[in-house]
Structure formats: structure tokens, C-alpha cells
Design a protein around this motif. Sequence first.
Motif: not given
Length: 199
Positions: A21-30, A86-90, A124-131
Motif C-alpha cells: 500500500x502506498x503510504x500517505x504520511x511520510x516525513x521525507x529527509x531532504x 506511526x507510518x515509520x513504525x509500521x 523518525x520511527x521511535x522504535x528504531x534505536x530500540x531494535x
Amino acid sequence: MKPLLALFLLIVTASAQEKPKLETLLMLPEPKEMRTERSVVPEGAQATVLTPAREIADVPGIEVYPKEDFAKLGLSPETFAERSKKTAEKLLTEIKPDVIKGADGKAAYAVYRGERPVMASLMIAPSLPVIFEDLFGAEIWVALPDRHSLFVFPAKKEVVEEFIADLAERYQENPHAASPEIFALKKGEAPRVVAAFAR
């Protein structure tokens, strides 16, 4: 082959080839030169902005929201940024990193990469450092030279230094560059810039 069996195989093959599914809530680093009035600046960033974006079916696979379309969402950039976590977490549950081992057989670094231009947005996913806490410790450093990759390192200058030239080349030669900066991530804290590998 029986018609019913042929139909079943066709359905199974089609579902196996379904695109995500195409995601619609993304923060794009630029790069900061791409900044819009809807962009937000990460802590300590001199050369990077995060801009509301969405995946699209056409090339290049992602686009910054046009002003009119963003207005229809009824969100402030800050609220959009919060929801995009939440999108990044998913996405983190769907996309698996490659963990690269060093000469000592231990994990040296990890990298998320793929065709979808969402990899840099995982930052920006909050759980990235936890992983990666068990592998690299409570704090990790990430580099996102382009939209299709995100490198994860232990928070050690000497480890990152050997990758500086490669990261800089990826950033400078990619038409869809993301960021020339290195971000520190820690559980419960916002990403913050700790260094840069290119200008």
C-alpha cells in the motif's frame, strides 16, 4: 490443467505480486535547499529538513505534498510529523535490515535499502534505536544519503569514519539525495545531528 486449478494459480500468483500500500504520511529527509513552508528542521540540522510527503505509483515513487493537497489534510506540519511516526513504525515491521559483520564476526553496522524510496523516512520511527540496542547500545547513529537507504551504526566516531567517503559519494551523486548529516537516535528522544559527511 483443469480450469478451476488454473484460476486458483492465477489468483495466488496475482496476490503474491501485489505491491505494498502506498503510504500517505511520510516525513521525507531532504537537503535544506528543497525546504518548503511545511518542512521542519531536526535538532542541530544545518543541511537537512523533513518535509511532508506521500508515496506515488509513478517515478520517482514519492513526492512532497503540493501546497493545495496538504491544506486539504487539515494538519499542521508538526501534527503531520507526529502522525508520520506511526507510518515509520509500521514500515519497520515490514522492512528488514541487512546486518553486516566485521572481521571479528560481530555486527559492524546495518543498512535498510530497497526500491521503495521510504528508507530514509524510517529515521523518525521511535522504535528504531530500540531494535538495535542489543547490537549497538542505547544510542545509534544513522546516515541517510539517499531516499533508498538508511545506514545504522554504533555511536562511535571511529566506526563511522571508514564509511564517510562512500556516504558522501552516495549523497553527491544521487539525484534523490536525502541528507549529508549523521543523526543520533536514542529511545524517547528526537533525532539530533551529531556530524556531517558532506556539504
